[in-house]
Scaffold this active site. Structure first.
Site, PDB file in Angstrom:
ATOM      1  CG  ASP A  40     -13.611  97.526  19.548  1.00  0.00           C
ATOM      2  OD1 ASP A  40     -14.498  97.891  20.329  1.00  0.00           O
ATOM      3  OD2 ASP A  40     -12.547  96.985  19.913  1.00  0.00           O
TER       4      ASP A  40
ATOM      5  CD  GLU B 278     -14.698  98.170  -3.734  1.00  0.00           C
ATOM      6  OE1 GLU B 278     -15.173  97.041  -3.451  1.00  0.00           O
ATOM      7  OE2 GLU B 278     -13.485  98.422  -3.719  1.00  0.00           O
TER       8      GLU B 278
HETATM    9  C1  GLC Z   1     -14.251  98.682  22.930  1.00  0.00           C
HETATM   10  C2  GLC Z   1     -15.462  97.861  23.300  1.00  0.00           C
HETATM   11  C3  GLC Z   1     -15.199  97.200  24.607  1.00  0.00           C
HETATM   12  C4  GLC Z   1     -13.992  96.295  24.449  1.00  0.00           C
HETATM   13  C5  GLC Z   1     -12.797  97.068  23.917  1.00  0.00           C
HETATM   14  C6  GLC Z   1     -11.728  96.148  23.451  1.00  0.00           C
HETATM   15  O1  GLC Z   1     -14.027  99.733  23.808  1.00  0.00           O
HETATM   16  O2  GLC Z   1     -16.606  98.670  23.320  1.00  0.00           O
HETATM   17  O3  GLC Z   1     -16.307  96.470  25.062  1.00  0.00           O
HETATM   18  O4  GLC Z   1     -13.666  95.736  25.687  1.00  0.00           O
HETATM   19  O5  GLC Z   1     -13.137  97.872  22.823  1.00  0.00           O
HETATM   20  O6  GLC Z   1     -12.084  95.537  22.246  1.00  0.00           O
END
Ligand code: GLC
Ligand code: CA
Length: 551
Positions: free
Chosen positions: A211, A265
């Site tokens: 993310d 790993e």
């Molecule tokens: C990413 C995710 C989104 C979230 C953001 C913060 O963009 O896809 O849904 O709100 O990160 O974590």
């Protein structure tokens, strides 16, 4: 460590041309009637997913979380939120998926945690200047009494990216105030995420979605530098070559080089796919040999319905990854954007945020066009070299729900913008499984977001045996893709000329044609393997596509 997917020498990694299905767990299937999707719910749908012909699932965060941002505010990275089940449920789901040859990708949120995470709670309690605060980004404010935020940095969800705590200091959060950003210069922050990668890899997961992969490293030298340009558009990235205080900084690659060693790993090495809102020029840096494997191709997602635009994006994406000997990915929808069936029905250039703010009424999407284009785009997506990501419900042709009642909206964007932006709930409405069941088969209780009244028509039960349904097209396309890939068509395409309104390319013996123009296109010689509408055999109409097997 070996598992049943161990790679043989010289074998291409499984994910190169994989078909990966995103499960937004909260909205997929509810097993216990609380109105919220959960892990046993996903397990109950594995036969459906297997019938769809996918290679892997990506599950959005199911970790303990106060759910301030749909689980992207994690309070424990190595457990399951009771709302979604238990670790035992996760293990069962993983085993059951693997038995069906479906791999599992989990979603790692390294940029920030929940404000309820024990480390953040400890930082709050320990006070200014403490080592606990070092794991986050605490600063004193500006102005006479520290009453101003330390810099002009803006939250992506609206308002300043700084929140003041009772002792007077401020902490940074790129997203909501419940999502404090980690200080990635801190060795313990790094070590803890390495533990998290190992924890899930040891359990047997096959990969990770990373993310906000481009946001981890901040320039924290004092005085903090101001940002430049407006920074409110989703996934906006700085123009190339500019040194932004927190987006896409070069130091972030050091983190991924370290992660690569951990992922390697395992046998097979674990996959990592980056969510990185950076320029097409810089995106390949994230998938260099010693870093991550894939990055979402959001340029494809954002491409307007226009032949030349698609061609430009496809060429640029393929050229970008070729430089670093990686494979690209293709994606049209996810849990953060207006569903593509609806986008493709809106006039080119529609401002989606404004459109959402009108409740989807200005303009009214042309649903027939959106439907045709969504179907046509599937054949394009699934014939291009690289992995394809599907978002749950697109196989049912689900549209965006732009008119959810304000009282049911849960996206923090709605609150942080004082209601001027609706947020992303309209693409997160629970899946309609069964037209005849209450809760449309998603839940025995009350779904966490309400189903629009006419949604029974999209239910999987209605599409199951309909030769002209979205579900049938997705199943046929996934099966045909598998056969095509079995002939090792390679990572290259060659453009073919069928006039200025037709996107056409060959990949191996497959010819993919998409007619963007108003005139009918007579199909060339060859066997029609699949077309975006049933019954196509000799001509392609507007917004229709086909796959042909050619000599
Ligand atoms: C990413 C995710 C989104 C979230 C953001 C913060 O963009 O896809 O849904 O709100 O990160 O974590
Ligand atoms: Ca549930």
């Amino acid at each position: 460590m070996q598992n049943l997917f161990s790679t043989r020498p010289n074998e291409a990694p499984w994910w190169r041309d994989a078909l990966i299905y995103q499960v937004y767990v909260r909205s997929f299937a509810d097993s216990n009637g609380d109105g919220i999707g959960d892990l046993p719910g996903v397990r109950a749908k594995l036969d459906y997913l297997s019938g769809l012909g996918i290679d892997a699932l990506w599950l959005t965060p199911f970790f303990p979380s106060p759910q301030a941002d749909g689980g992207y505010d994690v309070s424990d990275y190595r457990d399951v939120d009771p709302m979604y089940g238990t670790l035992a449920d996760f293990r069962q789901l993983l085993d059951a998926a693997h038995e069906r040859n479906i791999r599992m990708i989990v979603d790692i949120v390294p940029n920030h945690c929940s404000d309820q995470h024990p480390d953040f709670q400890a930082a709050l309690a320990a006070g200014p200047g403490s080592p606990e605060r070092e794991k986050f980004i605490f600063r004193n404010g500006g102005g006479e009494n520290g009453e101003l935020p330390p810099s002009d940095w803006q939250s992506k969800f609206g308002g300043p990216a700084w929140e003041r705590v009772p002792d007077g200091q401020w902490y940074m959060h790129i997203f909501s105030r419940e999502q404090p950003d980690f200080n990635w210069h801190h060795p313990e922050v790094r070590a803890d995420f390495e533990r998290t990668l190992r924890f899930w890899s040891d359990l047997g997961v096959d990969g990770f979605r990373i993310d906000v992969a481009h946001g981890l490293m901040k320039d924290l030298d004092l005085p903090l530098r101001n940002t430049f340009g407006a920074d409110s558009a989703p996934l906006l990235s700085p123009p190339d070559g500019q040194d932004h205080p927190f987006w896409d900084r070069d130091e972030v690659h050091g983190v991924y080089r370290q992660w690569r060693k951990i992922l390697d790993e395992y046998d097979p090495p674990r996959l990592a796919v980056a969510e990185a809102g950076v320029s097409l020029e810089r995106l390949p840096m994230y998938v260099r040999r010693d870093e991550l494997d894939q990055a979402f191709n959001f340029f494809y997602l954002r491409c307007p319905w226009d032949r030349d635009a698609f061609r430009t994006v496809i060429d640029a994406a393929l050229a970008g990854v070729a430089k670093v000997d990686a494979a690209t990915s293709w994606v049209l929808s996810n849990h953060d954007v207006v569903r593509h069936r609806t986008r493709y029905g809106l006039p080119a250039g529609t401002d989606l945020l404004r459109w959402l703010a009108t409740g989807g009424t200005h303009p009214v999407p042309d649903d027939a066009a959106g439907r045709r284009r969504a179907r046509a785009s599937l054949l394009l997506t699934l014939s291009l070299p690289g992995a394809a990501y599907l978002y749950q419900g697109e196989e049912l042709g689900l549209p965006e729900v732009p008119d959810l009642p304000a009282a049911s909206l849960r996206d923090p964007i709605f609150e942080r913008t004082g209601g001027t932006e609706k947020g992303r709930d309209g693409c997160r409405v629970p899946i309609p499984w069964d037209a005849a069941a209450p809760g449309l088969g998603f839940t025995d209780g009350v779904p966490w977001l309400p189903h629009p009244r006419d949604w029974s028509k999209y239910a999987a039960s209605e599409q199951e045996h309909d030769a002209g349904s979205f579900l049938t097209l997705y199943r046929q396309a996934a099966a045909a893709r598998r056969r095509m890939l079995a002939s090792s068509p390679g990572p290259h395409i060659s453009w073919q000329d069928f006039g200025e309104n037709v996107l056409a390319f060959r990949r191996g013996r497959l010819l993919c044609l998409l007619n963007f123009g108003p005139d009918e296109l007579p199909l060339p010689a060859g066997e029609v393997l699949l077309a975006s509408e049933p019954g196509i055999s000799s001509v392609l109409g507007t917004d229709e596509s086909a796959w042909l097997l050619v000599p």
